[in-house]
Scaffold this motif. Structure first.
Motif, short mmCIF file in Angstrom:
data_model
loop_
_atom_site.label_atom_id
_atom_site.label_comp_id
_atom_site.label_asym_id
_atom_site.label_seq_id
_atom_site.Cartn_x
_atom_site.Cartn_y
_atom_site.Cartn_z
N MET A 1 -23.86 -33.15 14.87
CA MET A 1 -23.55 -31.86 15.59
C MET A 1 -24.24 -30.68 15.39
O MET A 1 -24.63 -29.98 16.12
N GLN A 2 -24.51 -30.64 14.10
CA GLN A 2 -25.23 -29.46 13.49
C GLN A 2 -26.55 -29.47 13.91
O GLN A 2 -27.29 -28.36 14.44
N LYS A 3 -27.30 -30.60 14.02
CA LYS A 3 -28.67 -30.79 14.67
C LYS A 3 -28.73 -30.35 16.10
O LYS A 3 -29.52 -29.66 16.54
N ALA A 4 -27.85 -30.41 16.85
CA ALA A 4 -27.57 -30.30 18.15
C ALA A 4 -27.52 -28.71 18.36
O ALA A 4 -28.17 -28.29 19.25
N ILE A 5 -26.65 -27.89 17.52
CA ILE A 5 -26.56 -26.82 17.64
C ILE A 5 -27.78 -25.92 17.26
O ILE A 5 -28.36 -25.10 17.71
N ILE A 6 -28.58 -26.40 16.42
CA ILE A 6 -29.76 -26.04 15.86
C ILE A 6 -30.77 -26.21 16.99
O ILE A 6 -31.65 -25.33 17.29
N SER A 7 -31.03 -27.42 17.52
CA SER A 7 -31.87 -27.72 18.65
C SER A 7 -31.82 -26.77 19.91
O SER A 7 -32.50 -26.34 20.27
N PHE A 8 -30.41 -26.52 19.93
CA PHE A 8 -29.91 -25.57 21.17
C PHE A 8 -30.49 -24.33 20.88
O PHE A 8 -31.21 -23.49 21.86
N GLY A 9 -30.12 -23.80 19.73
CA GLY A 9 -30.87 -22.30 19.42
C GLY A 9 -32.10 -22.33 19.32
O GLY A 9 -32.84 -21.30 20.01
N ILE A 10 -33.07 -23.32 18.90
CA ILE A 10 -34.24 -23.28 19.14
C ILE A 10 -35.06 -23.21 20.41
O ILE A 10 -35.78 -22.25 20.96
N CYS A 11 -34.28 -24.05 21.41
CA CYS A 11 -34.73 -24.32 22.79
C CYS A 11 -34.39 -22.79 23.50
O CYS A 11 -34.99 -22.40 24.42
N LEU A 12 -33.35 -22.17 22.98
CA LEU A 12 -32.87 -20.81 23.56
C LEU A 12 -33.86 -19.84 23.39
O LEU A 12 -34.41 -19.05 24.06
N VAL A 13 -34.39 -19.72 22.05
CA VAL A 13 -35.20 -18.89 21.54
C VAL A 13 -36.88 -18.94 22.47
O VAL A 13 -37.28 -17.97 23.03
N ILE A 14 -36.86 -20.48 22.44
CA ILE A 14 -38.56 -20.57 23.20
C ILE A 14 -38.24 -20.20 24.58
O ILE A 14 -39.25 -19.68 25.23
N GLY A 15 -37.21 -20.55 25.18
CA GLY A 15 -36.87 -20.10 26.74
C GLY A 15 -36.91 -18.85 26.91
O GLY A 15 -37.48 -18.24 27.87
N PHE A 16 -36.43 -18.03 25.93
CA PHE A 16 -36.45 -16.52 26.28
C PHE A 16 -37.67 -15.91 26.00
O PHE A 16 -38.22 -15.10 26.88
N GLY A 17 -38.32 -16.44 25.11
CA GLY A 17 -39.79 -16.33 24.66
C GLY A 17 -40.75 -16.27 25.73
O GLY A 17 -41.63 -15.50 26.26
N LEU A 18 -40.75 -17.57 26.34
CA LEU A 18 -41.53 -18.00 27.39
C LEU A 18 -41.18 -16.88 28.49
O LEU A 18 -42.19 -16.76 29.46
#
Length: 156
Positions: A1-18
């Protein structure tokens, strides 16, 4: 569960950055860019030549055919159209994402199956239908756009 939240956070930051990179940096902020019609000015001093009157007349005729002046505060700039589109025939520089609108007045019906007047009310393209539905043009604005696009199609 914690890996999924971390993955979601990383994807969110990358998406906003792009998104920032593409829409903020590469495309630029169209609200801060001034769109100015470029006009050709040329001064020649031919007072010493015997054919100065005919040379000046030819120079004036060439200028009239080569340039078209459009107010920097035109409807396409006011409505943000130049954020995606340009109108090369009127020397209106804008975005490169959308097509050049120089011949839109004559080409829209063949491309989209309806006259440009109707297209501006209810566009058939996915992108423009989203743009227009969020902030539709008034009848007066639509008329101004049509006049400007007609002028552009005649200038090219």
């Amino acid at each position: 569960m914690q890996k999924a939240i971390i993955s979601f956070g990383i994807c969110l930051v990358i998406g906003f950055g792009l998104g920032y990179l593409v829409f903020g940096v590469i495309m630029g902020d169209s609200d801060q860019q001034t769109q100015v019609a470029q006009t050709e000015t040329e001064t020649t001093n031919q007072a010493d030549t015997p054919d100065s009157a005919s040379a000046e007349k030819e120079n004036t005729e060439a200028k009239e055919g080569a340039t078209t002046s459009v107010s920097a505060d035109n409807i396409l700039d006011q409505r943000g159209c130049l954020g995606c589109h340009s109108v090369e025939s009127l020397n209106l520089k804008g975005g490169a994402v959308g097509p050049d609108l120089s011949q839109a007045f004559v080409n829209v019906e063949g491309k989209h199956g309806k006259p440009i007047e109707e297209f501006l009310k209810a566009p058939t393209s996915a992108v423009m239908s989203g743009v227009i539905s969020k902030d539709p043009l008034t009848d007066e604005e639509r008329q101004q756009v049509l006049e400007l696009l007609k002028q552009a199609s005649e200038a090219k």
